[in-house]
Design a protein around this motif. Structure first.
Motif, PDB file in Angstrom:
ATOM      1  N   SER A   9       0.809  -1.216   0.000  1.00 48.34           N
ATOM      2  CA  SER A   9       0.000   0.000   0.000  1.00 48.34           C
ATOM      3  C   SER A   9       0.844   1.269   0.000  1.00 48.34           C
ATOM      4  CB  SER A   9      -0.924   0.008   1.226  1.00 48.34           C
ATOM      5  OG  SER A   9      -0.169  -0.055   2.418  1.00 48.34           O
ATOM      6  N   LEU A  10       2.166   1.115   0.029  1.00 49.29           N
ATOM      7  CA  LEU A  10       3.055   2.270   0.066  1.00 49.29           C
ATOM      8  C   LEU A  10       3.509   2.646  -1.347  1.00 49.29           C
ATOM      9  CD1 LEU A  10       5.251   1.200   3.114  1.00 49.29           C
ATOM     10  CD2 LEU A  10       3.555   3.038   3.076  1.00 49.29           C
ATOM     11  N   THR A  11       3.710   3.936  -1.555  1.00 52.37           N
ATOM     12  CA  THR A  11       4.145   4.426  -2.864  1.00 52.37           C
ATOM     13  C   THR A  11       5.395   5.291  -2.717  1.00 52.37           C
ATOM     14  OG1 THR A  11       2.835   6.467  -2.765  1.00 52.37           O
ATOM     15  CG2 THR A  11       1.739   4.484  -3.622  1.00 52.37           C
ATOM     16  N   ALA A  12       5.935   5.664  -3.868  1.00 54.44           N
ATOM     17  CA  ALA A  12       7.124   6.515  -3.872  1.00 54.44           C
ATOM     18  C   ALA A  12       6.870   7.827  -3.156  1.00 54.44           C
ATOM     19  CB  ALA A  12       7.566   6.768  -5.312  1.00 54.44           C
ATOM     20  N   ALA A  13       5.640   8.325  -3.249  1.00 55.88           N
ATOM     21  CA  ALA A  13       5.292   9.603  -2.619  1.00 55.88           C
ATOM     22  C   ALA A  13       5.440   9.551  -1.105  1.00 55.88           C
ATOM     23  CB  ALA A  13       3.866   9.999  -2.987  1.00 55.88           C
ATOM     24  N   ASP A  14       5.319   8.370  -0.511  1.00 55.17           N
ATOM     25  CA  ASP A  14       5.444   8.245   0.937  1.00 55.17           C
ATOM     26  C   ASP A  14       6.857   8.560   1.420  1.00 55.17           C
ATOM     27  OD1 ASP A  14       2.802   7.323   1.910  1.00 55.17           O
ATOM     28  OD2 ASP A  14       3.172   5.662   0.537  1.00 55.17           O
ATOM     29  N   TRP A 118      19.604  10.612 -14.538  1.00 56.15           N
ATOM     30  CA  TRP A 118      18.289  11.183 -14.239  1.00 56.15           C
ATOM     31  C   TRP A 118      17.217  10.163 -14.585  1.00 56.15           C
ATOM     32  CZ3 TRP A 118      16.999  15.415 -11.564  1.00 56.15           C
ATOM     33  CH2 TRP A 118      15.702  15.919 -11.674  1.00 56.15           C
ATOM     34  N   CYS A 119      16.626   9.530 -13.583  1.00 52.74           N
ATOM     35  CA  CYS A 119      15.626   8.479 -13.782  1.00 52.74           C
ATOM     36  C   CYS A 119      14.372   8.780 -12.967  1.00 52.74           C
ATOM     37  CB  CYS A 119      16.189   7.115 -13.386  1.00 52.74           C
ATOM     38  SG  CYS A 119      17.593   6.560 -14.356  1.00 52.74           S
ATOM     39  N   PRO A 120      13.471   9.577 -13.506  1.00 52.39           N
ATOM     40  CA  PRO A 120      12.264   9.962 -12.758  1.00 52.39           C
ATOM     41  C   PRO A 120      11.372   8.764 -12.436  1.00 52.39           C
ATOM     42  CG  PRO A 120      12.595  11.372 -14.681  1.00 52.39           C
ATOM     43  CD  PRO A 120      13.525  10.212 -14.829  1.00 52.39           C
ATOM     44  N   ILE A 121      10.756   8.810 -11.260  1.00 51.80           N
ATOM     45  CA  ILE A 121       9.797   7.795 -10.831  1.00 51.80           C
ATOM     46  C   ILE A 121       8.474   8.494 -10.515  1.00 51.80           C
ATOM     47  CG2 ILE A 121       9.173   6.185  -8.986  1.00 51.80           C
ATOM     48  CD1 ILE A 121      11.957   5.256  -8.810  1.00 51.80           C
ATOM     49  N   TYR A 122       7.396   7.972 -11.077  1.00 51.15           N
ATOM     50  CA  TYR A 122       6.063   8.527 -10.824  1.00 51.15           C
ATOM     51  C   TYR A 122       5.707   8.340  -9.358  1.00 51.15           C
ATOM     52  CZ  TYR A 122       0.949   8.659 -10.703  1.00 51.15           C
ATOM     53  OH  TYR A 122      -0.359   8.916 -10.367  1.00 51.15           O
ATOM     54  N   PRO A 126       4.686   1.846  -6.727  1.00 53.61           N
ATOM     55  CA  PRO A 126       4.833   1.182  -5.429  1.00 53.61           C
ATOM     56  C   PRO A 126       6.221   1.397  -4.834  1.00 53.61           C
ATOM     57  CG  PRO A 126       4.817  -0.424  -7.217  1.00 53.61           C
ATOM     58  CD  PRO A 126       4.407   0.884  -7.812  1.00 53.61           C
ATOM     59  N   LEU A 127       6.289   1.349  -3.514  1.00 50.74           N
ATOM     60  CA  LEU A 127       7.545   1.548  -2.813  1.00 50.74           C
ATOM     61  C   LEU A 127       8.623   0.578  -3.289  1.00 50.74           C
ATOM     62  CD1 LEU A 127       9.094   2.940  -0.459  1.00 50.74           C
ATOM     63  CD2 LEU A 127       8.258   1.111   1.015  1.00 50.74           C
ATOM     64  N   THR A 128       8.222  -0.641  -3.636  1.00 47.07           N
ATOM     65  CA  THR A 128       9.196  -1.637  -4.078  1.00 47.07           C
ATOM     66  C   THR A 128       9.912  -1.210  -5.358  1.00 47.07           C
ATOM     67  OG1 THR A 128       7.339  -2.825  -5.108  1.00 47.07           O
ATOM     68  CG2 THR A 128       8.130  -3.642  -2.969  1.00 47.07           C
ATOM     69  N   SER A 129       9.292  -0.332  -6.144  1.00 48.04           N
ATOM     70  CA  SER A 129       9.955   0.176  -7.350  1.00 48.04           C
ATOM     71  C   SER A 129      11.165   1.023  -6.975  1.00 48.04           C
ATOM     72  CB  SER A 129       8.984   1.015  -8.190  1.00 48.04           C
ATOM     73  OG  SER A 129       7.921   0.233  -8.682  1.00 48.04           O
ATOM     74  N   VAL A 130      11.036   1.766  -5.876  1.00 52.30           N
ATOM     75  CA  VAL A 130      12.150   2.578  -5.410  1.00 52.30           C
ATOM     76  C   VAL A 130      13.244   1.686  -4.822  1.00 52.30           C
ATOM     77  CG1 VAL A 130      12.837   4.498  -3.925  1.00 52.30           C
ATOM     78  CG2 VAL A 130      10.541   4.451  -4.907  1.00 52.30           C
ATOM     79  N   LEU A 131      12.840   0.664  -4.055  1.00 54.42           N
ATOM     80  CA  LEU A 131      13.812  -0.275  -3.514  1.00 54.42           C
ATOM     81  C   LEU A 131      14.596  -0.938  -4.641  1.00 54.42           C
ATOM     82  CD1 LEU A 131      11.803  -0.122  -0.940  1.00 54.42           C
ATOM     83  CD2 LEU A 131      12.762  -2.357  -0.391  1.00 54.42           C
ATOM     84  N   ASP A 132      13.907  -1.260  -5.720  1.00 58.22           N
ATOM     85  CA  ASP A 132      14.538  -1.921  -6.854  1.00 58.22           C
ATOM     86  C   ASP A 132      15.627  -1.050  -7.472  1.00 58.22           C
ATOM     87  OD1 ASP A 132      15.142  -3.615  -8.949  1.00 58.22           O
ATOM     88  OD2 ASP A 132      13.429  -3.009 -10.163  1.00 58.22           O
ATOM     89  N   SER A 136      21.187  -3.284  -5.590  1.00 59.33           N
ATOM     90  CA  SER A 136      22.366  -3.605  -6.405  1.00 59.33           C
ATOM     91  C   SER A 136      22.009  -3.935  -7.844  1.00 59.33           C
ATOM     92  CB  SER A 136      23.134  -4.778  -5.782  1.00 59.33           C
ATOM     93  OG  SER A 136      22.314  -5.937  -5.715  1.00 59.33           O
ATOM     94  N   HIS A 137      20.724  -4.186  -8.126  1.00 60.18           N
ATOM     95  CA  HIS A 137      20.311  -4.472  -9.491  1.00 60.18           C
ATOM     96  C   HIS A 137      20.538  -3.252 -10.391  1.00 60.18           C
ATOM     97  CE1 HIS A 137      17.622  -6.999  -6.844  1.00 60.18           C
ATOM     98  NE2 HIS A 137      18.231  -7.910  -7.565  1.00 60.18           N
ATOM     99  N   VAL A 138      20.400  -2.059  -9.814  1.00 56.90           N
ATOM    100  CA  VAL A 138      20.595  -0.801 -10.554  1.00 56.90           C
ATOM    101  C   VAL A 138      21.605   0.093  -9.833  1.00 56.90           C
ATOM    102  CG1 VAL A 138      19.473   1.205 -11.575  1.00 56.90           C
ATOM    103  CG2 VAL A 138      18.193  -0.950 -11.353  1.00 56.90           C
ATOM    104  N   ASN A 139      21.436   0.216  -8.512  1.00 57.80           N
ATOM    105  CA  ASN A 139      22.327   0.980  -7.633  1.00 57.80           C
ATOM    106  C   ASN A 139      22.448   2.449  -8.017  1.00 57.80           C
ATOM    107  OD1 ASN A 139      23.984   1.519  -5.488  1.00 57.80           O
ATOM    108  ND2 ASN A 139      25.830   0.661  -6.420  1.00 57.80           N
TER     109      ASN A 139
END
Length: 324
Positions: A9-14, A118-122, A126-132, A136-139
């Motif tokens: 239920s968490l998003t990048a905005a949080d 520069w990689c914008p995120i909407y 979901p929060l997991t997109s930011v974790l990703d 280390s997959h992207v870092n």
């Protein structure tokens, strides 16, 4: 409204802090002005705005500036000696001695270190997109958060994510929180060190050549006594640029007077027996970007970065079959 306790239920905005003015630089701003901007605002990176096209195009951080300074094609040791013997402002010295230094625009050094594209995120992702993207997959070290119209809402860094996790540990399963570093972290990697008696310029050059953001400072017996990071470059503004000729131990002691929030002397460390919850809390309260893992003799045997903590959290939350 019920409190959010699940990553579903968490998003990048949080992750965004309280609304405020976004500190930015323009594509035409010069390297010296950007370094002063970082120092005055106590930030590690600044987004660069292109007025001609009315959009942000990238970041400039301390690693980008370090990369440029150390690649000027000069005898750094000779420059340090001259700066140490002259009562001059370092910006003026570089302007007079090295063509292009004072006029180098921000657009030419954007992501020079290849660490922060520069990689914008909407904001609704979901929060997991930011974790990703921080794992280390992207870092990537920081990302811009944008709304549905592409307008910049704020910047979120790996540190911001760690701080959020520290304040919302309940979103991490208890088994993960209680797991020990030795259960999920590979400590066989190389620990890059310098001696406390080495000169500061040698330490910063080592950071660049090893393509890392920080290294362990040890004494003559190999015991961890401090840490040196690219962030410490901010302390070189103004007359402090002369400090490149100091011993690392002297520089960090002096720097600590200006940046008391940074744990430069008496560095924070951890052991293989410490838990993830302990590490997250320690990173949060100290504000450092890495903990050095030490053995019984206090000698560094590994490095635990923000990325490492984020990676194990992301893996556990998204790939149940790999849970600890």
């Amino acid at each position: 409204m019920a409190e959010k306790t699940s990553t579903h239920s968490l998003t990048a905005a949080d992750l965004l802090r309280e609304p405020g003015n976004i500190i930015r630089a323009l594509t035409t701003d010069t390297l010296p002005s950007i370094l002063k901007l970082l120092t005055q605002n106590n930030i590690r990176a600044v987004p660069i705005f292109d007025e001609a096209n009315n959009k942000y195009i990238g970041f400039v951080d301390v690693l980008d500036i370090l990369q440029f300074i150390l690649l000027l094609g000069i005898d750094l040791k000779n420059v340090v000696e001259q700066l140490s013997s002259k009562n001059v402002d370092w910006v003026k010295y570089f302007e007079d001695s090295f063509e292009g230094f004072s006029t180098m625009p921000a657009k030419e050094i954007i992501d020079a270190s290849s660490r922060d594209p520069w990689c914008p995120i909407y904001e609704g992702k979901p929060l997991t997109s930011v974790l990703d993207i921080f794992s280390s997959h992207v870092n990537i070290h920081r990302v811009p958060i944008v709304d549905g119209d592409g307008k910049l809402k704020g910047i979120v860094s790996q540190s911001d994510l760690i701080n959020y996790l520290a304040n919302h540990l309940e979103i991490l399963p208890k088994g993960l929180r209680d797991s020990k570093i030795k259960d999920w972290h590979n400590m066989k990697g190389k620990v890059v060190t310098v001696k406390a008696s080495d000169v500061v310029s040698e330490g910063f050059n080592r950071i660049r050549t090893e393509n890392i953001s920080g290294l362990a400072v040890v004494n003559e017996n190999g015991v961890l006594v401090a840490s040196l990071s690219a962030t410490d470059l901010k302390a070189l503004s103004g007359d402090l640029f002369k400090d490149l000729n100091l011993k690392i131990s002297e520089f960090l002691t002096k720097e600590n007077k200006y940046y008391s929030h940074e744990v430069a002397v008496n560095p924070l460390s951890c052991t293989p027996e410490d838990t993830l919850q302990y590490v997250v809390s320690k990173l949060h309260t100290s504000g450092v970007h890495r903990l050095f893992i030490v053995d019984e003799s206090k000698k560094p045997i590994g490095v635990l970065s923000l990325c490492d903590v984020i990676t194990v959290s992301y893996t556990h939350l998204t790939l149940p079959t790999k849970r600890i």
